[in-house]
Design an enzyme around this catalytic site. Structure first.
Site, PDB file in Angstrom:
ATOM      1  N   THR A 145       4.128   1.796  -4.514  1.00 58.03           N
ATOM      2  CA  THR A 145       5.583   1.716  -4.422  1.00 58.03           C
ATOM      3  C   THR A 145       6.217   3.071  -4.717  1.00 58.03           C
ATOM      4  O   THR A 145       7.206   3.459  -4.088  1.00 58.03           O
ATOM      5  CB  THR A 145       6.131   0.653  -5.391  1.00 58.03           C
ATOM      6  OG1 THR A 145       5.484  -0.600  -5.130  1.00 58.03           O
ATOM      7  CG2 THR A 145       7.625   0.484  -5.217  1.00 58.03           C
TER       8      THR A 145
ATOM      9  N   LYS B 128       7.824  -5.256   2.620  1.00 53.28           N
ATOM     10  CA  LYS B 128       6.772  -5.677   1.689  1.00 53.28           C
ATOM     11  C   LYS B 128       6.490  -7.123   2.067  1.00 53.28           C
ATOM     12  O   LYS B 128       7.050  -8.059   1.494  1.00 53.28           O
ATOM     13  CB  LYS B 128       7.266  -5.554   0.237  1.00 53.28           C
ATOM     14  CG  LYS B 128       6.273  -6.044  -0.818  1.00 53.28           C
ATOM     15  CD  LYS B 128       5.386  -4.951  -1.316  1.00 53.28           C
ATOM     16  CE  LYS B 128       4.464  -5.457  -2.425  1.00 53.28           C
ATOM     17  NZ  LYS B 128       3.635  -4.397  -3.009  1.00 53.28           N
TER      18      LYS B 128
ATOM     19  N   ASP C 131       9.371  -4.568  -6.129  1.00 53.42           N
ATOM     20  CA  ASP C 131       8.878  -3.544  -5.199  1.00 53.42           C
ATOM     21  C   ASP C 131       9.730  -3.493  -3.934  1.00 53.42           C
ATOM     22  O   ASP C 131      10.099  -2.416  -3.464  1.00 53.42           O
ATOM     23  CB  ASP C 131       7.423  -3.832  -4.817  1.00 53.42           C
ATOM     24  CG  ASP C 131       6.446  -3.552  -5.945  1.00 53.42           C
ATOM     25  OD1 ASP C 131       6.884  -3.036  -6.995  1.00 53.42           O
ATOM     26  OD2 ASP C 131       5.257  -3.853  -5.786  1.00 53.42           O
TER      27      ASP C 131
ATOM     28  N   GLU D   8       4.570  -1.815   2.863  1.00 54.05           N
ATOM     29  CA  GLU D   8       3.719  -1.698   1.675  1.00 54.05           C
ATOM     30  C   GLU D   8       2.879  -2.950   1.506  1.00 54.05           C
ATOM     31  O   GLU D   8       3.399  -4.075   1.545  1.00 54.05           O
ATOM     32  CB  GLU D   8       4.558  -1.486   0.414  1.00 54.05           C
ATOM     33  CG  GLU D   8       3.689  -1.276  -0.820  1.00 54.05           C
ATOM     34  CD  GLU D   8       4.471  -1.249  -2.126  1.00 54.05           C
ATOM     35  OE1 GLU D   8       3.900  -1.689  -3.147  1.00 54.05           O
ATOM     36  OE2 GLU D   8       5.632  -0.819  -2.116  1.00 54.05           O
ATOM     37  N   GLY D   9       1.583  -2.750   1.325  1.00 50.15           N
ATOM     38  CA  GLY D   9       0.690  -3.869   1.090  1.00 50.15           C
ATOM     39  C   GLY D   9       0.737  -4.337  -0.357  1.00 50.15           C
ATOM     40  O   GLY D   9       1.499  -3.831  -1.180  1.00 50.15           O
ATOM     41  N   ALA D  10      -0.094  -5.316  -0.660  1.00 49.73           N
ATOM     42  CA  ALA D  10      -0.241  -5.812  -2.025  1.00 49.73           C
ATOM     43  C   ALA D  10      -1.714  -5.666  -2.388  1.00 49.73           C
ATOM     44  O   ALA D  10      -2.573  -6.299  -1.774  1.00 49.73           O
ATOM     45  CB  ALA D  10       0.196  -7.277  -2.117  1.00 49.73           C
ATOM     46  N   GLY D  11      -2.012  -4.804  -3.347  1.00 45.48           N
ATOM     47  CA  GLY D  11      -3.406  -4.539  -3.684  1.00 45.48           C
ATOM     48  C   GLY D  11      -4.024  -3.566  -2.696  1.00 45.48           C
ATOM     49  O   GLY D  11      -3.399  -2.584  -2.289  1.00 45.48           O
TER      50      GLY D  11
END
Length: 221
Positions: free
Chosen positions: A17, A38, A55, A117-120
């Site tokens: 982020t 996101k 985020d 933006e990804g997560a992980g």
């Protein structure tokens, strides 16, 4: 059509982020309409009876993106787990790839550049059978991988680069992000190691609480 990026991490908590906000602000400062997304966030908090994605809000503010947060982040979960796991644990509907793709196109049509933006990390499942690498391929995104400047960085970055190659993804580059102020032998040597490992894919380093280097921004324009 402008460039479209997936900001992913070599693992969790690497500064995705931070990098996404810095890029969004820098692109906007150059007069671009910057879209952000996101698509899935985990570890969200309750606010006014709804799950809130800090985020997604940060990305939107940094990029001056006025698109509704429900479109920017359609899937939100409380559990700080991989999205498919979080949905299962909470007995909530899992992320729907078709819905994410529809919102992505809606944002893309209003943007000169788009930051997703990804997560992980790349291999974390968005839904069972589809990870973030698959999503990047489906949406034709260039991948910007973020590695945290800490012990373990070299292994994580090497594995991420190998996975991107195996998935035949478009790779924009790798950014090293200082997530802590304290220095160690690892933080002092990681950059040189990544330069050797990633070669021209190494874009540079974002130092702790400093602006993103102009050279990194320009390499992604």
């Amino acid at each position: 059509m402008g460039r479209r990026f997936l900001i992913t991490g070599t693992e969790g908590g690497v500064g995705k982020t931070t990098i996404g906000c810095a890029l969004g602000f820098a692109f906007r400062a150059r007069g671009m309409r910057v879209g952000v997304m996101k698509p899935v966030d985990t570890g969200c908090i309750d606010r006014d009876g709804e799950l809130y994605s800090a985020d997604a809000q940060s990305l939107a503010l940094a990029a001056s993106c006025a698109i509704p947060l429900e479109t920017i982040c359609p899937y939100r979960y409380r559990s700080r787990l991989a999205p498919a796991v979080a949905a299962e644990v909470e007995q909530s509907p899992p992320p729907d790839i078709a819905t994410i793709s529809r919102y992505f196109r809606e944002i893309a049509n209003q943007s000169d550049a788009l930051l997703v933006e990804g997560a992980g990390g790349l291999a974390d499942p968005v839904a069972w059978g589809t990870d973030f690498a698959d999503l990047a391929a489906m949406l034709d995104l260039e991948v910007v991988a973020v590695a945290a400047n800490r012990p373990g960085c070299i292994n994580a970055a090497t594995l991420a680069l190998s996975y991107m190659e195996a998935k035949s993804l478009k790779v924009a580059g790798l950014i090293l992000c200082d997530v802590d102020q304290e220095e160690s032998p690892a933080t002092r040597t990681n950059e040189r190691s990544l330069q050797r490992i990633a070669g021209p894919l190494y874009l540079g380093r974002m130092r702790y609480r400093e602006p993103l280097a102009k050279s990194i921004v320009e390499s992604l324009l």
